[in-house]
Design a protein around this motif. Structure first.
Motif, PDB file in Angstrom:
ATOM      1  N   LEU A  86     -13.142  57.795 -18.347  1.00 54.59           N
ATOM      2  CA  LEU A  86     -14.510  58.217 -18.649  1.00 54.59           C
ATOM      3  C   LEU A  86     -14.961  57.745 -19.805  1.00 54.59           C
ATOM      4  O   LEU A  86     -16.221  57.490 -20.265  1.00 54.59           O
ATOM      5  CB  LEU A  86     -14.692  59.546 -18.617  1.00 54.59           C
ATOM      6  N   ARG A  87     -14.120  57.954 -20.995  1.00 53.24           N
ATOM      7  CA  ARG A  87     -14.352  57.226 -22.251  1.00 53.24           C
ATOM      8  C   ARG A  87     -14.801  55.679 -22.203  1.00 53.24           C
ATOM      9  O   ARG A  87     -15.645  55.538 -22.876  1.00 53.24           O
ATOM     10  CB  ARG A  87     -13.249  57.559 -23.210  1.00 53.24           C
ATOM     11  N   GLY A 124     -10.171  68.794 -22.487  1.00 50.51           N
ATOM     12  CA  GLY A 124     -10.654  67.714 -21.654  1.00 50.51           C
ATOM     13  C   GLY A 124     -12.023  67.902 -20.930  1.00 50.51           C
ATOM     14  O   GLY A 124     -12.594  66.976 -20.402  1.00 50.51           O
ATOM     15  N   LEU A 125     -12.211  69.267 -20.911  1.00 51.84           N
ATOM     16  CA  LEU A 125     -13.390  69.493 -20.108  1.00 51.84           C
ATOM     17  C   LEU A 125     -14.865  68.873 -20.516  1.00 51.84           C
ATOM     18  O   LEU A 125     -15.461  68.430 -19.789  1.00 51.84           O
ATOM     19  CB  LEU A 125     -13.488  71.006 -20.126  1.00 51.84           C
ATOM     20  N   GLY A 140     -14.820  65.324 -19.178  1.00 45.31           N
ATOM     21  CA  GLY A 140     -15.090  65.449 -17.754  1.00 45.31           C
ATOM     22  C   GLY A 140     -16.651  65.530 -17.444  1.00 45.31           C
ATOM     23  O   GLY A 140     -17.079  64.767 -16.585  1.00 45.31           O
ATOM     24  N   LEU A 141     -17.030  66.474 -17.909  1.00 45.75           N
ATOM     25  CA  LEU A 141     -18.249  67.170 -17.482  1.00 45.75           C
ATOM     26  C   LEU A 141     -19.418  66.193 -18.018  1.00 45.75           C
ATOM     27  O   LEU A 141     -20.363  65.759 -17.236  1.00 45.75           O
ATOM     28  CB  LEU A 141     -18.593  68.749 -17.895  1.00 45.75           C
ATOM     29  N   TRP A 154     -19.120  62.588 -16.466  1.00 48.66           N
ATOM     30  CA  TRP A 154     -19.175  62.184 -15.152  1.00 48.66           C
ATOM     31  C   TRP A 154     -20.615  61.533 -14.859  1.00 48.66           C
ATOM     32  O   TRP A 154     -20.625  60.602 -13.995  1.00 48.66           O
ATOM     33  CB  TRP A 154     -19.425  63.728 -14.503  1.00 48.66           C
ATOM     34  N   ARG A 175      -4.606  63.969 -16.964  1.00 53.02           N
ATOM     35  CA  ARG A 175      -5.598  64.369 -17.670  1.00 53.02           C
ATOM     36  C   ARG A 175      -5.879  63.348 -18.530  1.00 53.02           C
ATOM     37  O   ARG A 175      -7.093  62.859 -19.015  1.00 53.02           O
ATOM     38  CB  ARG A 175      -5.481  65.630 -18.695  1.00 53.02           C
ATOM     39  N   ALA A 205      -7.767  60.198 -16.879  1.00 46.52           N
ATOM     40  CA  ALA A 205      -9.261  60.709 -16.374  1.00 46.52           C
ATOM     41  C   ALA A 205      -9.962  60.471 -17.705  1.00 46.52           C
ATOM     42  O   ALA A 205     -11.169  59.825 -17.397  1.00 46.52           O
ATOM     43  CB  ALA A 205      -9.008  61.946 -15.884  1.00 46.52           C
ATOM     44  N   THR A 206      -9.619  61.117 -18.941  1.00 40.30           N
ATOM     45  CA  THR A 206     -10.266  61.328 -20.031  1.00 40.30           C
ATOM     46  C   THR A 206     -10.708  59.763 -20.551  1.00 40.30           C
ATOM     47  O   THR A 206     -11.798  59.497 -21.159  1.00 40.30           O
ATOM     48  CB  THR A 206     -10.122  62.059 -21.012  1.00 40.30           C
TER      49      THR A 206
END
Length: 225
Positions: free
Chosen positions: A106-107, A197-198, A201-202, A205, A99, A102-103
């Motif tokens: 994306l950041r 974290g949602l 992620g959303l 993306w 997690r 992934a975050t």
């Protein structure tokens, strides 16, 4: 020049204190209790560095990234230790690591696109996303859950586990309740971690999709005759 505690120095200190605490776990009942006390101190420093950054207007992008890095290191070292000790599932540190990776990825793409980690230009724009990721209540609740989780596991280690446990001869039913409490607390913390974290992620993306399109466009342009 007199020494001054800055938010970044406090972040480094809390990481060092957290690692020292984990280093004491498993070395006996009293070192385990000392490790629990150091865990509380580490979490308190986490709150203090943010307070000083806001109060003295010392918040910086580097400081924000360092704070996130400190969070990742503390989470992973604690959950990895307790997984190795057989107190939590091995999937727990794997989940936190995945997690976080992934975050943070994306950041990084969002920062490359010109967005920051906070303020009007933050990558998370929705009100509910900001409430989950950046609000004080969310950050405080998450920190409290992690602190409670680490301290609970540390106390369980000191009081009930191993030949030097401070409390021995407990009934099986009591031990089962203690173990169930640990599992409930750790997985509740993991669930809240995923929920927080949602939004990243959303909303992050689109930066990943944009990066892929740009890479394809550059590749096609390079291959064009």
């Amino acid at each position: 020049m007199p020494f001054e505690w800055t938010p970044n120095k406090l972040t480094l200190l809390r990481v060092a204190v957290g690692f020292a605490a984990v280093g004491l776990f498993g070395r006996g009942a009293w070192p385990n209790l000392l490790a629990v006390a150091l865990t509380v101190a580490s979490m308190a420093l986490d709150a203090l560095d943010g307070h000083i950054a806001r109060k003295k207007k010392m918040a910086t992008p580097v400081g924000a990234q360092l704070d996130i890095l400190g969070d990742r290191m503390i989470e992973n070292v604690y959950f990895t230790y307790f997984a190795v000790a057989g107190m939590v599932s091995l999937w727990l540190p794997i989940l936190f690591f995945a997690r976080g990776a992934a975050t943070d990825f994306l950041r990084g793409l969002a920062i490359k696109a010109g967005h920051s980690g906070w303020g009007a230009n933050a990558m998370v724009q929705t009100w509910w996303g900001r409430a989950l990721v950046a609000s004080r209540w969310s950050r405080a609740l998450y920190a409290a859950m992690k602190c409670l989780c680490f301290c609970y596991l540390g106390l369980e280690l000191a009081l009930t586990r191993g030949p030097v446990a401070l409390v021995s001869g407990l009934a099986v039913d009591i031990l089962t309740i203690i173990r169930s409490g640990a599992q409930l607390l750790t997985w509740a913390t993991a669930a809240f971690c995923l929920v927080r974290g949602l939004p990243v992620g959303l909303e992050g993306w689109r930066y990943f999709a944009r990066s892929v399109r740009q890479s394809r466009g550059a590749k096609q342009a390079a291959e064009a005759p």
